[in-house]
Design an enzyme around this catalytic site. Structure first.
Site, PDB file in Angstrom:
ATOM      1  N   HIS A  65      22.861  17.250  -8.653  1.00  0.00           N
ATOM      2  CA  HIS A  65      23.859  16.862  -7.670  1.00  0.00           C
ATOM      3  C   HIS A  65      23.862  15.218  -7.418  1.00  0.00           C
ATOM      4  O   HIS A  65      24.298  14.957  -6.264  1.00  0.00           O
ATOM      5  CB  HIS A  65      23.812  17.733  -6.510  1.00  0.00           C
ATOM      6  CG  HIS A  65      24.506  18.999  -6.660  1.00  0.00           C
ATOM      7  ND1 HIS A  65      23.577  20.111  -6.208  1.00  0.00           N
ATOM      8  CD2 HIS A  65      25.179  19.634  -7.619  1.00  0.00           C
ATOM      9  CE1 HIS A  65      24.173  21.201  -6.485  1.00  0.00           C
ATOM     10  NE2 HIS A  65      25.216  20.916  -7.556  1.00  0.00           N
ATOM     11  N   HIS A  66      22.981  14.540  -8.090  1.00  0.00           N
ATOM     12  CA  HIS A  66      22.762  13.331  -7.580  1.00  0.00           C
ATOM     13  C   HIS A  66      24.085  12.486  -7.757  1.00  0.00           C
ATOM     14  O   HIS A  66      24.238  11.470  -7.230  1.00  0.00           O
ATOM     15  CB  HIS A  66      21.665  12.482  -8.282  1.00  0.00           C
ATOM     16  CG  HIS A  66      22.055  12.265 -10.081  1.00  0.00           C
ATOM     17  ND1 HIS A  66      22.234  13.105 -10.960  1.00  0.00           N
ATOM     18  CD2 HIS A  66      22.336  11.175 -10.572  1.00  0.00           C
ATOM     19  CE1 HIS A  66      22.711  12.410 -12.109  1.00  0.00           C
ATOM     20  NE2 HIS A  66      22.677  11.316 -11.662  1.00  0.00           N
ATOM     21  N   LYS A  95      22.231  12.962 -20.334  1.00  0.00           N
ATOM     22  CA  LYS A  95      23.226  12.326 -21.309  1.00  0.00           C
ATOM     23  C   LYS A  95      24.174  11.666 -20.611  1.00  0.00           C
ATOM     24  O   LYS A  95      24.639  10.434 -20.937  1.00  0.00           O
ATOM     25  CB  LYS A  95      23.988  13.415 -22.039  1.00  0.00           C
ATOM     26  CG  LYS A  95      25.034  13.365 -23.316  1.00  0.00           C
ATOM     27  CD  LYS A  95      25.770  14.565 -23.663  1.00  0.00           C
ATOM     28  CE  LYS A  95      24.502  15.632 -24.017  1.00  0.00           C
ATOM     29  NZ  LYS A  95      25.720  16.676 -24.465  1.00  0.00           N
ATOM     30  N   ASP A 100      26.230   6.060 -19.120  1.00  0.00           N
ATOM     31  CA  ASP A 100      26.916   5.565 -17.890  1.00  0.00           C
ATOM     32  C   ASP A 100      28.187   6.170 -17.624  1.00  0.00           C
ATOM     33  O   ASP A 100      29.246   5.789 -17.075  1.00  0.00           O
ATOM     34  CB  ASP A 100      27.429   4.154 -17.937  1.00  0.00           C
ATOM     35  CG  ASP A 100      25.756   3.162 -17.773  1.00  0.00           C
ATOM     36  OD1 ASP A 100      25.111   3.760 -17.142  1.00  0.00           O
ATOM     37  OD2 ASP A 100      25.678   2.314 -18.743  1.00  0.00           O
ATOM     38  N   LYS A 107      26.414  23.118 -17.017  1.00  0.00           N
ATOM     39  CA  LYS A 107      26.700  24.073 -18.226  1.00  0.00           C
ATOM     40  C   LYS A 107      26.925  25.354 -17.865  1.00  0.00           C
ATOM     41  O   LYS A 107      26.585  25.931 -16.748  1.00  0.00           O
ATOM     42  CB  LYS A 107      25.617  23.936 -19.206  1.00  0.00           C
ATOM     43  CG  LYS A 107      25.989  24.016 -20.610  1.00  0.00           C
ATOM     44  CD  LYS A 107      26.678  22.809 -20.898  1.00  0.00           C
ATOM     45  CE  LYS A 107      26.631  22.819 -22.649  1.00  0.00           C
ATOM     46  NZ  LYS A 107      26.698  21.279 -22.995  1.00  0.00           N
TER      47      LYS A 107
HETATM   48  N1  GLU Z   1      30.221  20.433 -24.311  1.00  0.00           N
HETATM   49  C1  GLU Z   1      29.844  18.761 -24.582  1.00  0.00           C
HETATM   50  C2  GLU Z   1      28.340  18.415 -24.509  1.00  0.00           C
HETATM   51  O1  GLU Z   1      27.562  19.237 -24.605  1.00  0.00           O
HETATM   52  C3  GLU Z   1      30.995  18.088 -23.826  1.00  0.00           C
HETATM   53  C4  GLU Z   1      30.716  18.104 -22.130  1.00  0.00           C
HETATM   54  C5  GLU Z   1      31.962  17.533 -21.464  1.00  0.00           C
HETATM   55  O2  GLU Z   1      32.832  17.053 -22.160  1.00  0.00           O
HETATM   56  O3  GLU Z   1      31.879  17.752 -19.984  1.00  0.00           O
HETATM   57  O4  GLU Z   1      28.178  17.289 -24.161  1.00  0.00           O
END
Ligand code: GLU
Length: 473
Positions: A65-66, A95, A100, A107
């Protein structure tokens, strides 16, 4: 002596994190805070399938939650487990930081095999899952924004949007509650191909990196390089298509659920997709031979191997058979920590998932921005740019005395459409992030692999966010 079991996907992510952390000065307490999953929501709900009720298990994990909202896809797969969703949510944080994209990681997972359900049944499940998220305040444009992942696509995102809207239709920004939607329903052009396109840009940057090519003893550039792809879903298909059309790659092997094929001469991905739609299988594709087992694609001699399916595909048992120069992690976590170490020592270059498949979330970010601005990209400036460029071309024509024909003028003086801007923003993001990773390696010569460098770059950014909040002075 019995062999130690291979670490799980979640453990692999943790091990990679720990290795990278040793290259940073981030205090231990803060590292711990970054590493853990902030919220884990496990739900079980009933859905009527035919005449009977089935209890469906599902998760949503918000890793960090940063930054708000949190962001990440929803996966439909029989293999979904809490650990898997936690691993994937963690990767989303790193990621997003790396490229950025100003979100925390999240997820979702629904433990079903979509093949076992009709479209109507999948709609029921998706709507019920969304309802559970709304009830617990686990979805919203400023809270947590789902997107497609393995086993889901724009159709499911449209169902999520519609369900959310049913509850929160009065919210002015409701359309930003989910990304990866159909273009006609507040989606953005180019989201469909975004992950694959990003994978291509990442591979292209790596193959233009003279130092990496020298290390691999291959000539720089993409033209004529060979590629093998595991998985012809959204990511594998677009990666192959764009690599072939824009990079001049030769795709020599492809594996899917039903088997694998090989061709020295190269496989035309678009034709293969048509063949699969017609026959229901990639097998027996004219000009290619069927392979005995689908796992053989991973063992093909090629320049770039693209695992674009699920995690843990290259592991202790098959790592010694990999003959690729580069492994391009289009999927999340396709190489286990054990295989990663072995392949690294062998000199194989692994382009890590958290960087390479970040194109999806990058364009999701653009879609979310579009939803919040309530306007298509390019709407304001396209005509203005076009008119300015036209005047310039006319002036050059007059001054130089060389006549420029209408076709040339149209190309030169074109104002950007939404798809042009999305692709340009994506390319910029992937190229910049690649060079950030390489700069990190130059600054910290002890780092030997792109994954650790990507982690270090991401961790630095998340840590600095926490510090700026004053939580960890
Ligand atoms: N499921 C994709 C991923 O693993 C996309 C996530 C997204 O677009 O929020 O990066």
């Amino acid at each position: 002596m019995s062999k130690k079991p291979e670490p799980s996907f979640y453990e692999s992510v943790q091990q990679n994190f720990d290795r990278a952390a040793t290259f940073t000065n981030i205090p231990a307490g803060l590292l711990q805070q970054i590493k853990v999953c902030n919220s884990v929501y496990y739900m079980q709900f009933p859905v009527k399938i035919g005449k009977e009720y089935r209890v469906i298990e599902a998760y949503r994990v918000q890793h960090s939650h940063h930054r708000s909202p949190t962001k990440g896809g929803i996966r439909f797969s029989q293999k979904v487990s809490q650990e898997e969703v936690m691993a994937l949510a963690s990767l989303m944080t790193y990621k997003c930081a790396l490229v950025d994209v100003p979100f925390g990681g999240a997820k979702g997972g629904v433990k079903i095999s979509p093949r076992d359900y009709t479209s109507d049944q999948l709609q029921k499940i998706t709507r019920r899952y969304t309802t559970e998220l709304v009830r617990k305040n686990f979805i919203g444009p400023g809270i947590d924004v789902p997107a497609p992942d393995y086993g889901t696509g724009s159709r499911e995102m449209a169902w999520i949007l519609d369900t959310y809207q049913t509850f929160k239709g009065g919210e002015i920004d409701y359309a930003g509650c989910v990304t990866g939607k159909p273009v006609s329903q507040n989606g953005i052009r180019g989201r469909d191909e975004a992950t694959g396109r990003g994978v291509f840009y990442g591979i292209r940057e790596t193959l233009h990196d003279k130092q990496i090519c020298k290390h691999l003893n291959i000539t720089p550039g993409t033209e004529g390089k060979t590629m093998a792809i595991q998985g012809l879903g959204n990511v594998g298909y677009h990666t192959g298509r764009i690599s072939q059309q824009e990079g001049g790659f030769k795709i020599i092997s492809i594996a899917e659920y039903e088997g694998a094929i090989y061709s020295d001469a190269g496989i035309d991905i678009e034709k293969l997709l048509i063949h699969r739609k017609k026959t229901g299988s990639i097998l027996d594709f004219p000009g290619a031979e069927n392979m005995d087992q689908r796992k053989q694609t991973l063992e093909v001699k090629c320049d770039v191997l693209v695992p674009a399916a699920l995690e843990n595909q290259i592991h202790r048992e098959n790592m010694k058979k990999v003959k690729a120069h580069i492994i391009a992690e289009a999927a999340n976590g396709p190489v286990t920590a054990v295989a990663n170490d072995y392949l690294m020592k062998k000199g194989v270059v692994i382009i890590p998932d958290m960087y390479l498949n970040a194109g999806g979330v990058t364009v999701s970010y653009f879609e979310w921005l579009k939803n919040l601005s309530h306007m298509r990209f390019g709407r304001m400036e396209k005509r203005f740019d076009q008119n300015t460029y036209t005047r310039l071309v006319d002036l050059i024509e007059k001054q130089s005395g060389r006549s420029i024909n209408q076709k040339e003028k149209d190309v030169i003086a074109r104002g950007a459409d939404e798809i042009d801007l999305v692709r340009s923003g994506l390319e910029e993001t992937m190229v910049t992030a690649y060079h950030q990773i390489r700069e990190t390696m130059l600054r910290k010569p002890k780092i030997e692999d792109l994954r650790s460098a990507a982690f270090v770059s991401a961790l630095g950014k998340v840590a600095s966010d926490y510090m700026n909040m004053g939580i960890f002075p």
